[in-house]
Write an enzyme that holds these catalytic residues in place. Sequence first.
Site, PDB file in Angstrom:
ATOM      1  N   ARG A 248       0.845  -1.208   0.000  1.00  0.00           N
ATOM      2  CA  ARG A 248       0.000   0.000   0.000  1.00  0.00           C
ATOM      3  C   ARG A 248       0.883   1.263   0.000  1.00  0.00           C
ATOM      4  O   ARG A 248       0.575   2.247  -0.633  1.00  0.00           O
ATOM      5  CB  ARG A 248      -0.940   0.028   1.209  1.00  0.00           C
TER       6      ARG A 248
ATOM      7  N   GLN B 221     -11.024   8.844   6.561  1.00  0.00           N
ATOM      8  CA  GLN B 221     -10.851   7.440   6.944  1.00  0.00           C
ATOM      9  C   GLN B 221      -9.676   6.845   6.182  1.00  0.00           C
ATOM     10  O   GLN B 221      -9.295   5.705   6.431  1.00  0.00           O
ATOM     11  CB  GLN B 221     -12.112   6.644   6.592  1.00  0.00           C
ATOM     12  N   ASN B 222      -9.146   7.631   5.245  1.00  0.00           N
ATOM     13  CA  ASN B 222      -8.076   7.099   4.403  1.00  0.00           C
ATOM     14  C   ASN B 222      -6.746   7.104   5.134  1.00  0.00           C
ATOM     15  O   ASN B 222      -6.473   7.988   5.944  1.00  0.00           O
ATOM     16  CB  ASN B 222      -7.963   7.912   3.112  1.00  0.00           C
TER      17      ASN B 222
ATOM     18  N   ASP C 167      -3.952   6.883   3.173  1.00  0.00           N
ATOM     19  CA  ASP C 167      -3.000   7.513   2.249  1.00  0.00           C
ATOM     20  C   ASP C 167      -2.806   8.976   2.652  1.00  0.00           C
ATOM     21  O   ASP C 167      -3.526   9.500   3.506  1.00  0.00           O
ATOM     22  CB  ASP C 167      -3.499   7.384   0.791  1.00  0.00           C
TER      23      ASP C 167
ATOM     24  N   HIS D 144      -8.290   6.691  10.957  1.00  0.00           N
ATOM     25  CA  HIS D 144      -7.892   5.287  10.852  1.00  0.00           C
ATOM     26  C   HIS D 144      -6.386   5.107  10.693  1.00  0.00           C
ATOM     27  O   HIS D 144      -5.925   4.051  10.257  1.00  0.00           O
ATOM     28  CB  HIS D 144      -8.628   4.611   9.688  1.00  0.00           C
TER      29      HIS D 144
ATOM     30  N   THR E 142     -17.545   7.233   0.765  1.00  0.00           N
ATOM     31  CA  THR E 142     -17.448   6.192   1.793  1.00  0.00           C
ATOM     32  C   THR E 142     -18.748   5.406   1.807  1.00  0.00           C
ATOM     33  O   THR E 142     -19.828   5.975   1.661  1.00  0.00           O
ATOM     34  CB  THR E 142     -17.090   6.786   3.183  1.00  0.00           C
ATOM     35  N   SER E 143     -18.623   4.085   1.965  1.00  0.00           N
ATOM     36  CA  SER E 143     -19.778   3.217   1.751  1.00  0.00           C
ATOM     37  C   SER E 143     -20.780   3.261   2.904  1.00  0.00           C
ATOM     38  O   SER E 143     -21.867   2.729   2.799  1.00  0.00           O
ATOM     39  CB  SER E 143     -19.301   1.779   1.546  1.00  0.00           C
TER      40      SER E 143
ATOM     41  N   GLU F 257     -22.588   6.238  -6.146  1.00  0.00           N
ATOM     42  CA  GLU F 257     -23.796   5.478  -5.773  1.00  0.00           C
ATOM     43  C   GLU F 257     -24.184   5.855  -4.352  1.00  0.00           C
ATOM     44  O   GLU F 257     -23.322   6.288  -3.579  1.00  0.00           O
ATOM     45  CB  GLU F 257     -23.516   3.967  -5.858  1.00  0.00           C
TER      46      GLU F 257
ATOM     47  N   ALA G 252     -16.168  11.944  -7.257  1.00  0.00           N
ATOM     48  CA  ALA G 252     -15.704  13.069  -6.438  1.00  0.00           C
ATOM     49  C   ALA G 252     -14.899  14.074  -7.256  1.00  0.00           C
ATOM     50  O   ALA G 252     -15.071  15.284  -7.123  1.00  0.00           O
ATOM     51  CB  ALA G 252     -14.867  12.548  -5.274  1.00  0.00           C
TER      52      ALA G 252
HETATM   53  P1  NAD Z   1     -15.263   1.643   0.912  1.00  0.00           P
HETATM   54  O1  NAD Z   1     -14.186   1.033   0.056  1.00  0.00           O
HETATM   55  O2  NAD Z   1     -16.048   0.788   1.821  1.00  0.00           O
HETATM   56  O3  NAD Z   1     -16.259   2.393  -0.038  1.00  0.00           O
HETATM   57  C1  NAD Z   1     -15.773   3.182  -1.096  1.00  0.00           C
HETATM   58  C2  NAD Z   1     -16.886   4.114  -1.500  1.00  0.00           C
HETATM   59  O4  NAD Z   1     -16.355   5.012  -2.467  1.00  0.00           O
HETATM   60  C3  NAD Z   1     -18.080   3.418  -2.143  1.00  0.00           C
HETATM   61  O5  NAD Z   1     -19.244   3.868  -1.523  1.00  0.00           O
HETATM   62  C4  NAD Z   1     -18.018   3.866  -3.613  1.00  0.00           C
HETATM   63  O6  NAD Z   1     -19.312   4.064  -4.163  1.00  0.00           O
HETATM   64  C5  NAD Z   1     -17.308   5.182  -3.476  1.00  0.00           C
HETATM   65  N1  NAD Z   1     -16.576   5.605  -4.687  1.00  0.00           N
HETATM   66  C6  NAD Z   1     -15.985   4.845  -5.638  1.00  0.00           C
HETATM   67  N2  NAD Z   1     -15.429   5.622  -6.584  1.00  0.00           N
HETATM   68  C7  NAD Z   1     -15.667   6.910  -6.210  1.00  0.00           C
HETATM   69  C8  NAD Z   1     -15.340   8.179  -6.775  1.00  0.00           C
HETATM   70  N3  NAD Z   1     -14.651   8.291  -7.931  1.00  0.00           N
HETATM   71  N4  NAD Z   1     -15.750   9.307  -6.120  1.00  0.00           N
HETATM   72  C9  NAD Z   1     -16.451   9.208  -4.958  1.00  0.00           C
HETATM   73  N5  NAD Z   1     -16.792   8.044  -4.388  1.00  0.00           N
HETATM   74  C10 NAD Z   1     -16.385   6.903  -5.007  1.00  0.00           C
HETATM   75  O7  NAD Z   1     -14.527   2.815   1.682  1.00  0.00           O
HETATM   76  P2  NAD Z   1     -14.639   3.343   3.144  1.00  0.00           P
HETATM   77  O8  NAD Z   1     -16.069   3.534   3.485  1.00  0.00           O
HETATM   78  O9  NAD Z   1     -13.706   4.488   3.177  1.00  0.00           O
HETATM   79  O10 NAD Z   1     -14.072   2.182   4.081  1.00  0.00           O
HETATM   80  C11 NAD Z   1     -12.857   1.598   3.760  1.00  0.00           C
HETATM   81  C12 NAD Z   1     -11.889   1.470   4.924  1.00  0.00           C
HETATM   82  O11 NAD Z   1     -10.665   0.916   4.426  1.00  0.00           O
HETATM   83  C13 NAD Z   1     -11.514   2.812   5.489  1.00  0.00           C
HETATM   84  O12 NAD Z   1     -11.639   2.731   6.848  1.00  0.00           O
HETATM   85  C14 NAD Z   1     -10.045   3.052   5.105  1.00  0.00           C
HETATM   86  O13 NAD Z   1      -9.239   3.263   6.247  1.00  0.00           O
HETATM   87  C15 NAD Z   1      -9.574   1.817   4.444  1.00  0.00           C
HETATM   88  N6  NAD Z   1      -9.083   2.096   3.062  1.00  0.00           N
HETATM   89  C16 NAD Z   1      -8.300   3.186   2.819  1.00  0.00           C
HETATM   90  C17 NAD Z   1      -7.872   3.471   1.521  1.00  0.00           C
HETATM   91  C18 NAD Z   1      -7.002   4.690   1.281  1.00  0.00           C
HETATM   92  O14 NAD Z   1      -6.415   5.199   2.217  1.00  0.00           O
HETATM   93  N7  NAD Z   1      -6.937   5.199   0.047  1.00  0.00           N
HETATM   94  C19 NAD Z   1      -8.229   2.628   0.467  1.00  0.00           C
HETATM   95  C20 NAD Z   1      -9.028   1.509   0.750  1.00  0.00           C
HETATM   96  C21 NAD Z   1      -9.457   1.268   2.047  1.00  0.00           C
END
Ligand code: NAD
Length: 239
Positions: free
Chosen positions: A64, A96-97, A99, A114, A184-185, A211, A227
């Site tokens: 990652r 929550q990211n 990165d 997180h 975020t989902s 969605e 986004a």
């Molecule tokens: P999730 O993966 O559960 O949900 C992702 C959401 O993003 C979905 O609802 C989807 O519809 C939406 N999405 C997809 N493409 C999009 C776009 N172009 N613009 C806007 N929305 C878009 O994510 P979550 O709810 O953040 O939960 C995931 C957990 O895993 C978090 O707690 C996080 O810490 C971790 N995570 C982090 C990263 C990162 O840091 N980049 C990546 C994956 C997971």
Amino acid sequence: MGKIVIGSGDWVFVLTGAGISAESGLPTFRASDGLWAGHRVEDVCTPEALELNPALVWQFYSERRAQGAKADPNPAHIALTELEAKLGDRFFLCTQNVDDLHERAGSKRLVHMHGELAKSRCEDECGQPPVTDRAVYTSLDEVGRCACGARLRPHIVFFGEIPLEMERIQREIGRATLMVVVGTSGSVYPAANYVQWARQGGARTVYVGPEPPLNAHAFTNVVEGKAGEVLPGLFVVET
Ligand code: NAD
Ligand code: ZN
């Protein structure tokens, strides 16, 4: 698409999830059947996984880190930086990211609830603060040690662990008059509850993503779209 008007008395709380980094090329968490980058979260994102197979956990977070280093902020991250520049202390960002694309885009008033990929901390929680660590380890032997001698672990909040900075987050939600949730989902708690907390305080609540999230019913407004396409033109800031 309607605009979101931000008045001079508004305080804005933004919550972002994996979706805001999707257009930067970082996979979201549930992109494919509950897997994150090909792994079951139970195998890489839990205290049990760290205990049973630290090599796999470190391999996953090293990957990652390597992937995150190659990604760049996208127009959605930049739109939030520009909004902060206009609002100053009336802006707060909770991600929550793990990165660092928000800070690389220039966000300042930001917490990582997180944790952060770019840091590690003591596996034994001896009290030493987290350290900056962007290393991409190729084996467990390479992983650094804390001053106390214990191995370092990723500075990541695993499932079952308590999110960071919760008091500050609750305080900021308490004074928000507008909550904007992006990508975020709505399936990971407590973040999925923030919208309810904001509504209890009377705030407007807006979701942005391609969605509706699981908690879509709790929002006063759902803007469907990516986004990076929606955020740059979404806000009108009145002075
Ligand atoms: P999730 O993966 O559960 O949900 C992702 C959401 O993003 C979905 O609802 C989807 O519809 C939406 N999405 C997809 N493409 C999009 C776009 N172009 N613009 C806007 N929305 C878009 O994510 P979550 O709810 O953040 O939960 C995931 C957990 O895993 C978090 O707690 C996080 O810490 C971790 N995570 C982090 C990263 C990162 O840091 N980049 C990546 C994956 C997971
Ligand atoms: Zn230690």
